[in-house]
Design an enzyme around this catalytic site. Structure first.
Site, PDB file in Angstrom:
ATOM      1  N   SER A 125       7.842   0.779   4.741  1.00 24.73           N
ATOM      2  CA  SER A 125       9.058  -0.059   4.583  1.00 24.73           C
ATOM      3  C   SER A 125      10.114   0.753   5.888  1.00 24.73           C
ATOM      4  O   SER A 125      10.961  -0.106   6.537  1.00 24.73           O
ATOM      5  CB  SER A 125       9.966  -0.031   3.495  1.00 24.73           C
ATOM      6  OG  SER A 125      10.249   1.219   3.074  1.00 24.73           O
ATOM      7  N   ASP A 182      12.313   9.156   5.240  1.00 22.85           N
ATOM      8  CA  ASP A 182      11.230   8.169   5.875  1.00 22.85           C
ATOM      9  C   ASP A 182      11.850   7.286   7.223  1.00 22.85           C
ATOM     10  O   ASP A 182      10.915   7.441   8.157  1.00 22.85           O
ATOM     11  CB  ASP A 182      10.914   7.103   4.849  1.00 22.85           C
ATOM     12  CG  ASP A 182      10.241   7.742   3.600  1.00 22.85           C
ATOM     13  OD1 ASP A 182      10.202   8.745   3.279  1.00 22.85           O
ATOM     14  OD2 ASP A 182       9.490   6.803   3.048  1.00 22.85           O
TER      15      ASP A 182
END
Length: 397
Positions: free
Chosen positions: A147, A205
């Site tokens: 994502s 991330d």
């Protein structure tokens, strides 16, 4: 403004060392995984915004005049410094017609796109009609930063399309990157996309997908290691689902129950992260085979520690056992309890041995890739630099 199609990509993420210990203030090393998400953005004059996600069979389109109507509702407060509000999310869900019948991946991917499109339009001016195709080598839901790679690609593409950042084309270079200040802006917007998808992400991330290489994360502070080597690995997805929340809670319970036993384990994991960081920096300056036994031993010690704190799983034990029969060293990456494992490969590891290990892992029902860590972050590609598989996807849509 966008004058021609652009193709860009961002890497996935794996945790090299520091899983779970990072929750308790210790250091973790997050690495850019060279399984990438690719995005192609194409200018259009048909008055529509088209979005295609071939991995999940999703094709979406909206009239730009309808998006402009929504933009007037969203203009107030849309900025990369502000988190998405529940009211904004509700309005986007209603606009997109998102219902419980849609998969979570499709719903959240749609919401993240609409939020970034409208936010960036509100701040930098209306983005013209366009077509966007996103295809990924990363599996979703495996803890590999899929994502974040998606959000970083979207942020970079939309910011470039509206002229907020430049288009870093250099003659004779097939892959180029944006300057540091523009990467910072991409990262800030990508974090908002991650908030749409995850609620309260750590920011690790999207930072890995933006900057690439290796990042140290400790007590909320993210630091990029300036020089790092690229390491070959096998990445194995056990396909065993797990709940990160439950695993994190289990570790906390153990610490509360046995503090004198568990705290030294966490301190040892922290020391492994720092030792590994030192080794990687030394390898970047003076590459040598002599560092690999150290990295392999750190893998082994950390895997034992992760079993001690209760985040191992029989499937991960199988990965370690199977790869050990081929003289290779593995550890879990991420939350544990299933999920993924990484296996270190030396530069001179026999390709036949690697293939034999892959086949044995596949026979266990696992999915396996040979790839590398320490990969570059978000970058812009010439078509000649793309793999045939990626070109085929973009040419087919």
């Amino acid at each position: 403004m966008l004058a021609k199609p652009l193709t860009l990509s961002a890497p996935g993420k794996a945790i090299l060392h520091g899983e779970h210990a990072v929750v308790h203030g210790k250091a973790a090393l997050a690495v850019a995984l060279n399984l990438r998400t690719f995005l192609q953005i194409r200018p259009s004059n048909n008055g529509k915004v088209l979005m295609c996600l071939p991995n999940i069979g999703t094709h979406l389109n909206w009239e730009t005049f309808r998006l402009r109507t929504l933009l007037t509702v969203f203009t107030d407060g849309l900025d990369e410094s502000k988190s998405p509000s529940p009211e904004q999310m509700d309005a986007l869900k209603e606009f997109a017609g998102i219902t419980t019948e849609l998969s979570a991946t499709e719903s959240l991917g749609t919401l993240a796109f609409l939020y970034l499109y409208l936010s960036i339009s509100a701040k930098y001016g209306q983005i013209p009609s366009m077509e966007i195709v996103v295809w990924s080598e990363l599996p979703t839901g495996a803890g590999l930063g899929s994502s974040a790679a998606y959000s970083v690609c979207l942020a970079a593409a939309l910011l470039t399309a509206c002229g907020a950042i430049g288009c870093p084309v250099e003659e004779e270079k097939s892959v180029v990157r944006w300057p540091e200040e523009e990467l910072e802006l991409i990262n800030r917007w990508a974090f908002r996309g991650e908030q749409v998808i995850h609620g309260k992400p750590s920011g690790v991330d999207n930072s890995v997908a933006t900057w690439g290489g290796v990042l140290r994360f400790q007590s909320g502070k993210i630091t990029s290691l300036k020089r790092v080597p690229t390491l070959r690995i096998l990445l194995t997805n056990t396909k065993v689902s797990r709940s990160t929340k439950i695993l994190v809670a289990g570790v906390k319970d153990k610490i509360l129950k046995f503090p004198a036993i568990m705290n030294p384990v966490l301190a040892s994991i922290d020391a492994i992260s720092h030792e590994c960081e030192s080794v990687l920096e030394a390898m970047a300056v003076s590459p040598s085979q002599e560092y690999y036994p150290v990295l392999e031993e750190l893998f082994d010690i950390n895997q034992h520690h992760l079993n001690v704190i209760g985040v191992g799983h029989s499937s991960l034990d199988n990965v370690c056992r199977v790869t050990a029969t081929h003289g290779l060293h593995s550890k879990l990456t991420g939350a544990g309890g299933g999920g993924c494992a990484i296996t270190l490969l030396r530069p001179d590891t026999d390709p036949l041995m690697v293939e034999a290990a892959r086949q044995d892992l596949s026979a266990c029902g696992f999915e396996c890739w040979e790839t590398s860590i320490g990969a570059p972050g978000i970058c812009l590609h010439s078509l000649s630099s793309l793999k045939a598989e990626v070109l085929h996807v973009f040419n087919s849509v």
